[in-house]
Design an enzyme around this catalytic site. Structure first.
Site, PDB file in Angstrom:
ATOM      1  N   CYS A   1       0.835  -1.209   0.000  1.00 40.42           N
ATOM      2  CA  CYS A   1       0.000   0.000   0.000  1.00 40.42           C
ATOM      3  C   CYS A   1       0.871   1.261   0.000  1.00 40.42           C
ATOM      4  O   CYS A   1       1.502   1.585   1.001  1.00 40.42           O
ATOM      5  CB  CYS A   1      -0.909  -0.035   1.237  1.00 40.42           C
ATOM      6  SG  CYS A   1      -1.797   1.496   1.554  1.00 40.42           S
TER       7      CYS A   1
ATOM      8  N   CYS B   1      -0.015   3.920   2.576  1.00 39.80           N
ATOM      9  CA  CYS B   1       0.435   3.462   3.897  1.00 39.80           C
ATOM     10  C   CYS B   1       1.902   3.819   4.104  1.00 39.80           C
ATOM     11  O   CYS B   1       2.310   4.266   5.178  1.00 39.80           O
ATOM     12  CB  CYS B   1       0.256   1.951   4.033  1.00 39.80           C
ATOM     13  SG  CYS B   1      -1.436   1.367   3.888  1.00 39.80           S
TER      14      CYS B   1
END
Length: 107
Positions: free
Chosen positions: A32, A35
């Site tokens: 991600c 993230c």
């Protein structure tokens, strides 16, 4: 040096629910990109507010059952727990000021 803690199915209860200070749980995954973008911010804030707040990282690929328990459908998601209860939620990447405001609102 990071003050972050990695949480798993095995230690979620002790590290988050039973914590005597507020806990920011970062639901994330290795793949991600958003993230990864907020990870340095969370690490800095874990140092800035050491002893006042705990930053916990939970990899949803490895511990999806906790993500399911809290209806995590998009990452990154930040949940803030205080006194064993989830009190705040933020979905998606955000600038440092937004994340810091979220954290300080529960201190």
């Amino acid at each position: 040096m990071s003050n972050e803690v990695t949480v798993t199915v095995d230690n979620f209860e002790d590290e988050v629910i039973k914590s005597d200070i507020p806990v920011v749980v970062d639901f994330w995954a290795e793949w991600c990109m958003p993230c990864r973008m907020i990870a340095p911010v969370l690490e800095e804030l874990s140092q800035t507010y050491a002893g006042k707040i705990k930053v916990a990282k939970l990899n949803v690929d490895d511990h999806g059952e906790i993500g399911t328990r809290y209806n995590i459908i998009s990452i990154p998601t930040l949940l803030i727990f205080k006194d064993g209860q989830m009190v705040k939620q933020h979905v998606g990447a955000a600038p440092r000021a937004t994340i810091e405001d979220l954290i300080t609102s529960v201190m």
